[in-house]
Design an enzyme around this catalytic site. Structure first.
Site, PDB file in Angstrom:
ATOM      1  N   HIS A 115      -9.674   2.296  -1.027  1.00 23.64           N
ATOM      2  CA  HIS A 115      -8.276   2.089  -0.713  1.00 23.64           C
ATOM      3  C   HIS A 115      -7.592   1.617  -2.013  1.00 23.64           C
ATOM      4  CE1 HIS A 115      -4.411   1.303   0.596  1.00 23.64           C
ATOM      5  NE2 HIS A 115      -4.683   0.648   2.023  1.00 23.64           N
TER       6      HIS A 115
ATOM      7  N   SER B 115      14.990  35.770 -47.965  1.00 24.70           N
ATOM      8  CA  SER B 115      15.610  36.830 -48.508  1.00 24.70           C
ATOM      9  C   SER B 115      17.185  36.760 -47.948  1.00 24.70           C
ATOM     10  CB  SER B 115      14.993  38.217 -48.492  1.00 24.70           C
ATOM     11  OG  SER B 115      15.586  39.076 -49.004  1.00 24.70           O
TER      12      SER B 115
ATOM     13  N   HIS C 247      -2.637   8.582   5.751  1.00 20.31           N
ATOM     14  CA  HIS C 247      -2.882   6.961   5.236  1.00 20.31           C
ATOM     15  C   HIS C 247      -4.346   6.685   5.610  1.00 20.31           C
ATOM     16  CE1 HIS C 247      -1.918   3.088   3.597  1.00 20.31           C
ATOM     17  NE2 HIS C 247      -2.166   2.630   4.797  1.00 20.31           N
TER      18      HIS C 247
ATOM     19  N   CYS D  47       0.784  -1.368   0.180  1.00 20.24           N
ATOM     20  CA  CYS D  47      -0.103   0.030   0.123  1.00 20.24           C
ATOM     21  C   CYS D  47       0.700   1.151   0.051  1.00 20.24           C
ATOM     22  CB  CYS D  47      -0.890   0.033   1.097  1.00 20.24           C
ATOM     23  SG  CYS D  47      -1.951  -1.451   1.257  1.00 20.24           S
TER      24      CYS D  47
END
Length: 875
Positions: A444, A717, A404, A269
């Site tokens: 999650h 030119s 978390h 995780c």
């Protein structure tokens, strides 16, 4: 096959290489992209050896049998066979060490998340509107599971739309349909979301090819490989790369030709936040100069869901309730997010939009905690202490932490306790640490959870708003200096600068934390080159094929008519699209005077109709790289280049080197004129033309110092002289001599004039008949020309067009260049320049504007003073 059929020049070599490859692989030569690996066309090892042998025979020299492995693209083969040496490393892309303290800038974001989120704007709306994106698994997903779903499997999850998993634009990424079918959806999403992040950063993907750009990807879900292994009879040649988690990073490096570190991270995780940490370390250490970091997670089988359910980790109602008294478990989710990172100083130098700044990151492990998957309070406290010490930030002044925050009755209290111990210590009672978690909205995302939370914090810092977390009606944070945010609120800025932390913990024990700050745009930043000039706007589009370009043009025209599009500045639109250039070989450019004209031109492009404001082309006709255009007499202005002398060392060095050359050849001091030039000076052609010539050469050196090199040059030119020098067909001293003789002779002309006028191509036939003494000098565009000739005649034409309400204005130049007025000058011009010989084998291809066929070899003869300058299209 003789060399006379395939001359040893880049164009001839390209034809030879494409012809032999097409023959052996059995595909049309037009299908062979010059910058794509030939293996994508199905070239076998036998084919590669045979092609190398035939090229050796055709060129009359020995070539190694491994030639096709030395360089796998047509462009690479042409460079190798022509004997060109590899270009010097671009200063902008040369790895360099940086200090450990240098912050990292986030310049782009891409995401594909539950709730129909396809990009940062969608994600931000979901967050501030408090959307709950968790739902039940679709019947289609249930039906596609190879492993039968047990009755106790939770139906809840943060699921992507099934089309987000099954749909993939394989042609855009050069992946064959058969290989795409064998690719893990995580790999597909990573490709698409990375492209979206690069587009969001206005960073052309093609500009990263061959550079030390790093890729760091968090990925841990092996569901796809389980599915492919379920039926060994159906396994094909792409099953291993398609299902390997390691290839999730490697495929990004391969598709974009990135040469920096390429790492797939699996710490469960915390995988994607650990990947971001590794990217920051690599940037600070000089291992890469740009980094792509993120993660992906897809739920294709119920195996892990069932295991978590039987372990008691899933919330019965399918909702994560972070830091709530009702917290009772997680709900699994899927998605993908990527960020584009640069060292902060490099982002400022490059003029990138900085969304937020990562000031520090830290990673550690729980070690021997109270169980393999149990969190360790001491390790979390140590992680936070390390991160904020590295960031040199007082933890008690941090405003917000994207936690978390899984919503579990064990994990949340431990995390809150660690935050209170480190970030709550010494905190003012009226300044609680704000908490939130995107898991309350999405579920999650496991391997992608860390970067998903990071992106939330980045967007919140950028917008100056802290979004609310859901399902927190009964916060469980009593007696702690912490507060769960449940409704969007303004960012508090306790220290004056908005600061945030982001946490991610892996159930194997690996913890990560990042410290972020807002970027205040008031600080000095690099200046981008504007893509608008006066009332004209340049819009650039590119894609894999013309049909896609037309589709984009139509969508852009529609968007310009919406409230958001109507409110957008055209300059911002132009800049953003310029940053997305290089998406493919098909190109289109639209130059329009206003919003309505731009919309009309885009609709014409979308319908495939010709339009005077639209030009289209194919990069592969030329090869990759920009075409440099060198302007002619009349584009000078007082103070041009003056600022560059003081702020661009490469420009100043080039001027210093050219100064004696122009002094000897033209009798001017380039440095003095750039530093102090008046309008009176610029009215003298023998001063203005050498000044323009020297400035153009110095600008070329400036661009080269930034790693920009031309694939071809073209001059208008007198600009053809500077173009020839930059291409290597003339040296600077010979070019100065040409300019000096040319300008001094033109200065003797009297009684002539030039004007910019609105004339269509169809009206050119009547021009000389109705206005004798007026001649065409320049085909500027289908509706605009520059005319030249006797001053009274030119004045009559200007008055005539003025009376019709059409644009016409005289130019501040002497004489009538590109007209019969210069005929008497040609013998002397030819005689005085007779000893100068241009080189036909220039290192860079030169296109001529004085021939009907722009690919006609440039002769650099005196008659070019007379010939009209022609519009060049599709090169």
């Amino acid at each position: 096959m003789s060399m006379s059929t395939h001359p040893a020049d880049p164009a001839g070599l390209r034809r030879l290489v494409v012809e032999r490859i097409a023959h052996w692989i059995g595909v049309p030569g037009t299908d062979i992209a010059p910058d794509r690996p030939l293996a994508e066309l199905g070239m076998s090892s036998r084919d590669a050896v045979a092609i190398a042998g035939e090229l050796a025979d055709a060129l009359g020299r020995e070539l190694p049998a491994t030639l096709m492995w030395e360089t796998p693209t047509v462009n690479g083969l042409v460079t190798l066979l022509s004997g060109d040496t590899a270009p010097a490393p671009d200063p902008a892309h040369t790895p360099r060490a940086a200090t450990e303290e240098e912050p990292v800038a986030v310049i782009g974001v891409g995401c594909r998340l539950p709730g129909g989120v396809r990009g940062p704007d969608d994600y931000w709306r979901l967050l501030v509107e408090g959307v709950d994106a968790v739902g039940q698994v679709s019947e289609e997903r249930r039906r596609d599971f190879v492993t039968p779903q047990p009755p106790d499997a939770s139906p809840w999850g943060g699921y992507l739309d099934d089309a987000a998993l099954t749909g993939f634009d394989s042609a855009f990424f050069g992946v064959s349909p058969r290989e795409a079918d064998s690719m893990d959806p995580q790999q597909r999403m990573l490709l698409e979301v990375t492209q979206e992040a690069l587009d969001h950063a206005a960073l052309p993907a093609a500009s990263l090819a061959g550079t030390n750009t790093g890729v760091f990807v968090g990925v841990s879900a092996p569901d796809y490989s389980r599915l492919t292994a379920a039926d060994p009879a159906a396994v094909d040649a792409w099953a291993t790369t398609g299902g390997a988690t390691s290839v999730a990073a490697g495929r990004l490096s391969y598709v974009y030709d990135l040469r920096g570190p390429s790492v797939a991270v699996d710490t469960a995780c915390s995988s994607s936040l650990v990947a971001v940490h590794q990217a920051c370390v690599a940037l600070r250490g000089g291992d890469c100069d740009t980094a792509l970091a993120g993660g992906a997670n897809v739920l294709l089988t119920p195996v892990v869901t069932v295991a978590f359910g039987r372990a008691g980790a899933l919330a019965p109602d399918g909702r994560c309730k972070p830091f709530s008294a009702d917290a009772d478990g997680i709900v699994r989710a899927e998605g993908c997010a990527m960020v584009v990172l640069k060292r902060f100083s490099d982002a400022l130098r490059d003029g990138d939009r900085v969304l937020a700044v990562i000031t520090a990151t830290a990673v550690n492990s729980d070690g021997r905690s109270n169980g393999l998957t149990a969190p360790n309070p001491a390790a979390q406290r140590a992680l936070l202490e390390t991160a904020y010490a590295r960031a040199d930030v007082d933890p008690s002044t941090v405003d917000y932490v994207e936690a978390h925050g899984t919503g579990t009755p064990l994990g949340d209290p431990i995390e809150a306790g660690a935050l209170a111990a480190v970030l709550g210590r010494g905190r003012h009672p009226d300044q609680p640490l704000l908490l939130g978690s995107a898991k309350s909205n999405l579920g999650h995302l496991e391997a992608a959870a860390g970067v998903t939370g990071l992106v939330k914090a980045i967007l919140a810092l950028h917008h100056g708003v802290v979004p609310g977390s859901l399902h927190g009606e009964r916060p469980a944070l009593d007696d702690q200096p912490l507060r769960l945010v449940t409704e969007p609120e303004p960012w508090p800025r306790y220290s004056g600068t908005a600061t945030a932390g982001v946490s991610a913990f892996g159930f194997g024990g690996t913890n990560a934390h990042a410290v972020l700050e807002e970027w205040q745009p008031g600080r000095p930043a690099a200046v981008r080159i504007p893509l608008t000039r006066g009332t004209a706007t340049l819009v650039q589009l590119s894609d894999a094929d013309p049909a896609r370009v037309r589709h984009t043009a139509g969508r852009l025209a529609d968007w310009l008519g919406t409230p958001d599009g109507s409110a957008a500045r055209l300059q911002d639109v132009a800049r953003t699209l310029a940053g997305r250039a290089g998406r493919g070989a098909a190109r289109a450019a639209v130059v329009a005077p206003d919003r309505d004209a731009l919309s009309d031109a885009l609709r014409a492009l979308a319908a495939g109709r010709p339009h005077p404001y639209v030009s289209t082309g194919d990069r592969d006709r030329l090869g990759p790289g920009p075409v440099w255009v060198f302007s002619g007499y009349g584009t000078q202005w007082a103070a041009m280049g003056r600022q560059l002398l003081g702020c661009e060392p490469a420009f100043a060095a080039a001027v210093e080197k050219l100064d004696p050359v122009l002094a000897a050849g033209c009798g001017i001091s380039l440095h003095e004129l750039l530093d102090d030039c008046t309008d009176d000076d610029l009215r003298q052609v023998e001063i203005a033309q050498p000044l323009l010539y020297g400035t153009q050469l110095a600008l070329a050196e400036l661009w080269r110092s930034y790693g920009v090199r031309p694939a071809a040059v073209i001059g208008h030119s007198m600009g053809e002289v500077a173009a020839a020098v930059v291409a290597g067909a003339l040296d600077a001293a010979d070019g100065a001599r040409v300019i000096a003789v040319r300008s001094r002779l033109l200065a003797t002309l009297r009684g002539g004039a030039m004007a910019v006028v609105d004339l269509t191509d169809d009206e050119l036939g009547d021009l000389e008949r109705e206005f004798p003494g007026v001649h065409l000098a320049v085909h500027s565009s289908p509706r605009q020309k520059i005319v030249t000739g006797e001053a009274p005649a030119v004045a009559r034409l200007v008055e005539h067009l003025d009376a019709q309400g059409r644009a016409a204005r005289a130019m501040p130049v002497q004489g009538a260049g590109h007209s019969p007025q210069v005929d008497p000058l040609l013998p002397e011009l030819t005689a005085r320049l007779g000893g100068i010989q241009g080189r036909a084998d220039s290192a860079v291809r030169i296109y001529s504007t004085v021939h009907e066929d722009p690919t006609h070899p440039c002769a650099f003869d005196a008659a070019q003073v007379l010939r009209p300058v022609r519009r060049v299209e599709g090169t």
